[in-house]
Motif scaffolding. Structure first.
Motif, short mmCIF file in Angstrom:
data_model
loop_
_atom_site.label_atom_id
_atom_site.label_comp_id
_atom_site.label_asym_id
_atom_site.label_seq_id
_atom_site.Cartn_x
_atom_site.Cartn_y
_atom_site.Cartn_z
N PRO A 13 0.10 -1.23 -0.16
CA PRO A 13 0.16 -0.58 0.07
C PRO A 13 0.44 1.55 -0.14
O PRO A 13 0.26 2.03 -0.18
N GLY A 17 0.28 3.52 -2.76
CA GLY A 17 0.06 4.49 -2.51
C GLY A 17 0.79 6.31 -2.72
O GLY A 17 0.90 7.20 -3.32
N CYS A 22 -4.02 1.83 -8.35
CA CYS A 22 -5.24 1.45 -7.58
C CYS A 22 -4.52 0.03 -6.25
O CYS A 22 -3.48 0.10 -6.68
N PRO A 23 -5.10 1.01 -5.67
CA PRO A 23 -5.28 -0.52 -4.34
C PRO A 23 -5.15 -1.68 -4.57
O PRO A 23 -4.67 -2.83 -3.89
N ARG A 24 -5.26 -2.24 -5.58
CA ARG A 24 -5.82 -3.98 -5.61
C ARG A 24 -5.67 -4.53 -6.20
O ARG A 24 -4.52 -5.62 -6.51
N GLY A 26 -2.35 -2.54 -8.11
CA GLY A 26 -1.36 -1.57 -7.96
C GLY A 26 -1.12 -1.24 -9.70
O GLY A 26 -0.06 -0.03 -9.80
N LEU A 30 -4.84 5.83 -9.79
CA LEU A 30 -5.68 6.21 -8.68
C LEU A 30 -6.33 7.70 -9.12
O LEU A 30 -7.93 7.84 -8.25
N ASN A 112 -4.68 3.59 0.67
CA ASN A 112 -4.61 2.18 -0.22
C ASN A 112 -4.55 1.55 1.52
O ASN A 112 -4.94 0.14 0.80
N TYR A 115 -7.56 0.31 1.76
CA TYR A 115 -8.76 -0.13 1.25
C TYR A 115 -7.73 -1.93 1.70
O TYR A 115 -8.33 -3.10 2.01
N ARG A 116 -6.33 -1.37 2.32
CA ARG A 116 -5.55 -3.49 2.80
C ARG A 116 -6.38 -3.60 3.75
O ARG A 116 -6.65 -4.66 4.51
#
Length: 127
Positions: A13, A17, A22-24, A26, A30, A112, A115-116
């Motif tokens: 993350p 970040g 994107c956090p899912r 990568g 974003l 990020n 989300y994680r």
């Protein structure tokens, strides 16, 4: 946030970040513009409606930039003692530039991490 049924490799993350990814997956971006979060990832179609970093990045930016700029200005005043206009020319642009750069990076990191950790507003972890 909907359940994630797709399989994606784990994304760090902090790295994702800082790059504004994107956090899912990568991979996807974003941000749509400078600080506006996209509605969905173009790469993995993750709905980014959950992404709300609030005032978190602002607090960190104020603390970090304030520490750097005020510390450097005090050091310069004590050791060099320049005229006041030199302080204005140095520290105001530095504070503005650092604030803009850090704001985007820290907002990406906090989204990020949100989300994680599956963080949501108004919920307490009871397990």
């Amino acid at each position: 946030m909907n359940e994630d049924s797709a399989h994606f490799p784990p994304v760090d993350p902090v790295k994702a970040g800082l790059r504004g990814c994107c956090p899912r997956c990568g991979e996807g971006k974003l941000f749509d513009g400078f600080l506006k979060v996209k509605p969905a990832c173009a790469n993995c179609d993750l709905d980014l409606a959950f992404a709300d970093s609030g005032d978190g990045p602002v607090v960190f930016v104020i603390l970090i930039v304030g520490f750097i700029v005020v510390g450097a200005a005090l050091w310069m005043e004590v050791n060099i003692n320049p005229p006041l206009w030199v302080h204005f020319l140095l520290w105001i642009p530095l504070a503005c530039g650092l604030s803009l750069v850090l704001m985007r990076m820290l907002k990406g990191v906090l989204i990020n991490l949100q989300y994680r950790n599956n963080a949501r507003q108004g919920e307490i972890d009871r397990g």
